[in-house]
Scaffold this motif. Structure first.
Motif, PDB file in Angstrom:
ATOM      1  N   ALA A 187      44.799  33.281  25.375  1.00 24.57           N
ATOM      2  CA  ALA A 187      43.405  33.070  25.799  1.00 24.57           C
ATOM      3  C   ALA A 187      43.314  32.928  27.317  1.00 24.57           C
ATOM      4  CB  ALA A 187      42.833  31.834  25.111  1.00 24.57           C
ATOM      5  N   ASN A 188      44.200  32.120  27.881  1.00 25.95           N
ATOM      6  CA  ASN A 188      44.156  31.889  29.334  1.00 25.95           C
ATOM      7  C   ASN A 188      44.505  33.131  30.127  1.00 25.95           C
ATOM      8  OD1 ASN A 188      43.376  29.210  29.077  1.00 25.95           O
ATOM      9  ND2 ASN A 188      45.457  28.406  29.214  1.00 25.95           N
ATOM     10  N   THR A 189      45.574  33.826  29.716  1.00 30.55           N
ATOM     11  CA  THR A 189      46.024  34.972  30.507  1.00 30.55           C
ATOM     12  C   THR A 189      45.111  36.186  30.334  1.00 30.55           C
ATOM     13  OG1 THR A 189      47.598  35.560  28.752  1.00 30.55           O
ATOM     14  CG2 THR A 189      48.436  34.239  30.578  1.00 30.55           C
ATOM     15  N   GLU A 190      44.581  36.386  29.133  1.00 29.73           N
ATOM     16  CA  GLU A 190      43.667  37.512  28.949  1.00 29.73           C
ATOM     17  C   GLU A 190      42.321  37.246  29.625  1.00 29.73           C
ATOM     18  OE1 GLU A 190      43.342  38.650  24.859  1.00 29.73           O
ATOM     19  OE2 GLU A 190      45.382  39.472  24.785  1.00 29.73           O
ATOM     20  N   SER A 191      41.962  35.988  29.759  1.00 29.88           N
ATOM     21  CA  SER A 191      40.695  35.638  30.402  1.00 29.88           C
ATOM     22  C   SER A 191      40.805  35.608  31.924  1.00 29.88           C
ATOM     23  CB  SER A 191      40.204  34.270  29.908  1.00 29.88           C
ATOM     24  OG  SER A 191      39.958  34.282  28.516  1.00 29.88           O
ATOM     25  N   TYR A 192      41.945  35.131  32.441  1.00 26.21           N
ATOM     26  CA  TYR A 192      42.044  34.886  33.880  1.00 26.21           C
ATOM     27  C   TYR A 192      43.239  35.537  34.556  1.00 26.21           C
ATOM     28  CZ  TYR A 192      38.559  31.499  32.461  1.00 26.21           C
ATOM     29  OH  TYR A 192      37.432  30.929  31.926  1.00 26.21           O
ATOM     30  N   CYS A 243      45.745  26.099  37.848  1.00 27.23           N
ATOM     31  CA  CYS A 243      44.641  27.071  37.885  1.00 27.23           C
ATOM     32  C   CYS A 243      44.697  27.951  39.130  1.00 27.23           C
ATOM     33  CB  CYS A 243      43.301  26.358  37.821  1.00 27.23           C
ATOM     34  SG  CYS A 243      43.006  25.463  36.275  1.00 27.23           S
ATOM     35  N   HIS A 244      45.281  27.433  40.201  1.00 28.92           N
ATOM     36  CA  HIS A 244      45.382  28.216  41.438  1.00 28.92           C
ATOM     37  C   HIS A 244      46.192  29.491  41.257  1.00 28.92           C
ATOM     38  CE1 HIS A 244      43.598  25.304  44.294  1.00 28.92           C
ATOM     39  NE2 HIS A 244      44.062  24.395  43.456  1.00 28.92           N
ATOM     40  N   ALA A 245      47.014  29.537  40.234  1.00 27.69           N
ATOM     41  CA  ALA A 245      47.906  30.687  40.045  1.00 27.69           C
ATOM     42  C   ALA A 245      47.272  31.819  39.245  1.00 27.69           C
ATOM     43  CB  ALA A 245      49.196  30.228  39.367  1.00 27.69           C
ATOM     44  N   TYR A 246      46.127  31.563  38.593  1.00 29.09           N
ATOM     45  CA  TYR A 246      45.485  32.607  37.789  1.00 29.09           C
ATOM     46  C   TYR A 246      44.677  33.532  38.702  1.00 29.09           C
ATOM     47  CZ  TYR A 246      46.701  30.143  33.488  1.00 29.09           C
ATOM     48  OH  TYR A 246      47.385  29.565  32.456  1.00 29.09           O
ATOM     49  N   PRO A 247      44.980  34.838  38.704  1.00 26.54           N
ATOM     50  CA  PRO A 247      44.344  35.768  39.652  1.00 26.54           C
ATOM     51  C   PRO A 247      42.820  35.710  39.675  1.00 26.54           C
ATOM     52  CG  PRO A 247      46.179  36.845  38.570  1.00 26.54           C
ATOM     53  CD  PRO A 247      46.016  35.514  37.900  1.00 26.54           C
ATOM     54  N   LYS A 248      42.180  35.616  38.508  1.00 24.54           N
ATOM     55  CA  LYS A 248      40.714  35.634  38.487  1.00 24.54           C
ATOM     56  C   LYS A 248      40.141  34.367  39.108  1.00 24.54           C
ATOM     57  CE  LYS A 248      36.759  36.612  35.462  1.00 24.54           C
ATOM     58  NZ  LYS A 248      36.336  37.031  34.093  1.00 24.54           N
ATOM     59  N   LEU A 249      40.847  33.245  38.999  1.00 22.25           N
ATOM     60  CA  LEU A 249      40.370  32.000  39.576  1.00 22.25           C
ATOM     61  C   LEU A 249      40.701  31.910  41.060  1.00 22.25           C
ATOM     62  CD1 LEU A 249      41.304  29.540  36.679  1.00 22.25           C
ATOM     63  CD2 LEU A 249      39.078  30.586  37.149  1.00 22.25           C
ATOM     64  N   LYS A 250      41.897  32.342  41.439  1.00 20.55           N
ATOM     65  CA  LYS A 250      42.284  32.236  42.842  1.00 20.55           C
ATOM     66  C   LYS A 250      41.542  33.238  43.714  1.00 20.55           C
ATOM     67  CE  LYS A 250      46.270  33.463  44.326  1.00 20.55           C
ATOM     68  NZ  LYS A 250      47.730  33.512  44.542  1.00 20.55           N
ATOM     69  N   ALA A 251      40.848  34.182  43.086  1.00 23.62           N
ATOM     70  CA  ALA A 251      40.053  35.148  43.847  1.00 23.62           C
ATOM     71  C   ALA A 251      38.841  34.485  44.518  1.00 23.62           C
ATOM     72  CB  ALA A 251      39.589  36.274  42.937  1.00 23.62           C
ATOM     73  N   TYR A 252      38.466  33.288  44.057  1.00 21.57           N
ATOM     74  CA  TYR A 252      37.341  32.584  44.672  1.00 21.57           C
ATOM     75  C   TYR A 252      37.823  31.899  45.950  1.00 21.57           C
ATOM     76  CZ  TYR A 252      34.659  33.205  40.357  1.00 21.57           C
ATOM     77  OH  TYR A 252      33.984  33.743  39.287  1.00 21.57           O
ATOM     78  N   PRO A 253      37.312  32.316  47.110  1.00 18.66           N
ATOM     79  CA  PRO A 253      37.828  31.758  48.369  1.00 18.66           C
ATOM     80  C   PRO A 253      37.542  30.275  48.547  1.00 18.66           C
ATOM     81  CG  PRO A 253      35.879  33.123  48.778  1.00 18.66           C
ATOM     82  CD  PRO A 253      36.272  33.332  47.343  1.00 18.66           C
ATOM     83  N   HIS A 254      36.558  29.733  47.803  1.00 17.04           N
ATOM     84  CA  HIS A 254      36.269  28.304  47.986  1.00 17.04           C
ATOM     85  C   HIS A 254      37.071  27.414  47.029  1.00 17.04           C
ATOM     86  CE1 HIS A 254      33.510  29.720  44.904  1.00 17.04           C
ATOM     87  NE2 HIS A 254      33.068  28.501  44.630  1.00 17.04           N
ATOM     88  N   LEU A 255      37.991  28.006  46.260  1.00 13.51           N
ATOM     89  CA  LEU A 255      38.990  27.210  45.546  1.00 13.51           C
ATOM     90  C   LEU A 255      40.106  26.954  46.547  1.00 13.51           C
ATOM     91  CD1 LEU A 255      40.081  25.887  42.964  1.00 13.51           C
ATOM     92  CD2 LEU A 255      41.083  28.090  42.340  1.00 13.51           C
TER      93      LEU A 255
END
Length: 521
Positions: A187-192, A243-255
């Protein structure tokens, strides 16, 4: 007469159980008793479902109910009462031929100590597994076998009273939990996306910010979306670090980075913090006045008097509070417990197995002599500096794999590299024990041996019920020679402990020096 009875976490009073007006965690006796009532209601629901027709809604109520009873999740009596009512409502909708009453939990707490021990392992394992199933559920991932097992195992707590029936169910809980962790990993990897190695700063930049704690990736994603272009930075805390390591989440520059250390330090680290904190799951501690006006909860987390973000997930109140408080006037440098100013995460099974050839070559060449998995829950009781000292004293030709919040004891240390790989590799959240197992199995296959024959030692710390279900998974897989601490669970009776020692060689931690000498010779 006991005001309550709870012995599900590592810090339980006197390593026996909390029985007074409140638990060591801060949970009032009224809350503990309501949580027992909720558990008994779910057992009655599971029994009734045997002759009824449970639906997705029935299962969701069970997952939410079990999750609610995990340590440091819910301190709000009114919310627990609502959960009990929800259980009774879905039970009435089952259309069952035989309706069972709510189970009385004192029948379990007052049972023969070995039967109580086995049933507690099952129940507490179910609570931990429910958290993983819930996180997968909110991302749209379900597994019928996993869901069905919750009914089977809960009903067995009332229906079965012989050790020969309960022991196989203990190990079955571990088997199903492995499948549940696999589901959540998917779930986590397919989502993010598949996590990638990422260095995370511990600097809090000046200006408005929000801290997100807990375990829920979806909540973080939704908050990142709602705070885009608002001049608000987002920081993870505790188990949200990976969470910083998941590509879809780390794409947000304000994280931007990670705030503070592990959960048990929150009352000190959140004091007068000029930003709000969003609790998505455990661990929430009794809230202090110095930050009471900036705490928000969501999902199953609840604390009296705190603003709760409901299922609509409108984070406007959190955003407004961040803008009101304004953040630090200048960049604010925080550190890990060893003084480090950055940490690294993202070494899940996808990353480690992509460089498996390098790892195998390093072992064959003698550059890597031993692997340690040092991880699990952190906590407040004295003795957990053992894990810091243990890691510091590991030889330079060893690798430390880690996961969960126990890593905060040493994850800011710089122990150098072996073959271009860091000696400390953070594999993620507690559920990412699945990653560690995948890597161990892959290495055993590469070397043509069993996992127990690998130069690998598990040195685990535990605190709450997710650690219990992970331990049961390791036992199901036949993994032996586990070092466990800082103290042994109060819910494991002497006879059951003796069984675990004799069959799995579970060993209480002693001192880093003595344990390293025993492991490495």
């Amino acid at each position: 007469m006991k005001d309550m009875f709870c012995f599900q976490c590592e810090q339980t009073a006197g390593s026996v159980g909390c029985m007074g007006k409140a638990g060591v965690c801060g949970k009032q006796a009224s809350t503990a008793n309501l949580q027992d009532e909720l558990t008994g209601a779910m057992i009655g629901l599971a029994q009734t479902a045997e002759t009824g027709k449970p639906t997705d809604e029935t299962t969701k109520v069970i997952l939410e109910g079990l999750f609610t009873t995990i340590t440091n999740v819910n301190f709000d009596d009114e919310v627990v009462k609502q959960r009990i009512a929800a259980v009774h409502q879905v039970k009435a909708q089952l259309g069952a031929k035989e309706v069972h009453p709510d189970f009385t939990m004192w029948d379990l707490w007052d049972a023969n100590e070995d039967i109580r021990s086995l049933k507690s392992l099952i129940l507490l394992g179910l609570r931990g597994m429910a958290a993983y199933a819930y996180h997968a559920w909110v991302l749209g991932y379900k597994d019928e076998e996993v869901n069905a097992f919750f009914y089977t195992a809960l009903a067995a707590l009332a229906n079965k009273d012989k050790a020969e029936d309960l022991l196989p169910l203990v190990l079955e809980t571990g088997r199903v939990n492995f499948k549940c962790m696999e589901l959540l990993d998917k779930a986590n990897t397919e989502s993010y996306g598949t996590p990638v190695p990422t260095t995370v700063p511990l600097m809090i930049e000046k200006g408005p910010f929000i801290v997100v704690t807990g375990h829920d990736l979806k909540d973080l994603h939704l908050l990142l979306e709602q705070t885009k272009d608002k001049g608000i930075n987002i920081y993870t805390h505790g188990e949200m670090l990976p969470c910083h390591a998941y590509p879809k989440l780390k794409a947000y520059p304000h994280l931007k980075g990670n705030f503070g250390t592990a959960w048990q330090n929150q009352q000190k680290e959140f004091a007068n913090m000029p930003g709000p904190v969003l609790f998505t799951t455990n661990c929430i501690m009794p809230v202090k006045d110095s930050y009471r006006d900036r705490v928000f909860t969501t999902e199953v987390v609840a604390y009296p008097g705190m603003v709760h973000i409901d299922e609509k997930k409108d984070f406007s109140p959190v955003i407004a509070k961040a803008l009101e408080l304004g953040g630090y006037p200048e960049d604010h440098q925080m550190t890990g417990i060893n003084g480090g100013t950055q940490v690294t995460t993202g070494f899940g099974h996808g990353t480690v197995m992509s460089v498996a050839g390098t790892v195998i070559d390093a072992v064959k060449a003698g550059a890597i002599k031993h692997f340690f998995l040092v991880g699990g829950c952190d906590g407040a009781k004295p003795g957990r500096n053992y894990y810091t000292d243990f890691v510091k004293q590991t030889p330079a030709d060893t690798v430390i794999l880690t996961l969960a919040c126990g890593k905060y004891r040493f994850n800011d240390l710089d122990l150098g590299t072996i073959g271009g790989l860091p000696r400390i590799m953070d594999m993620g959240q507690c559920n990412d024990a699945y990653s560690a197992i995948r890597v161990a199995v892959a290495l055993s296959e590469a070397f043509g041996c069993t996992v127990n024959e690998l130069p690998l030692t598990l040195v685990l710390s535990w605190y709450e019920q997710k650690a219990v279900c992970i331990l049961l998974t390791l036992l199901h897989l036949g993994i032996k020679n586990i070092y466990l601490g800082p103290t042994l669970p109060a819910f494991v009776s002497p006879s059951i402990l003796n069984f675990l020692v004799e069959n799995y060689n579970i060993t209480p931690i002693s001192t880093p020096e003595a344990d390293l000498k025993k492991i490495l010779g």
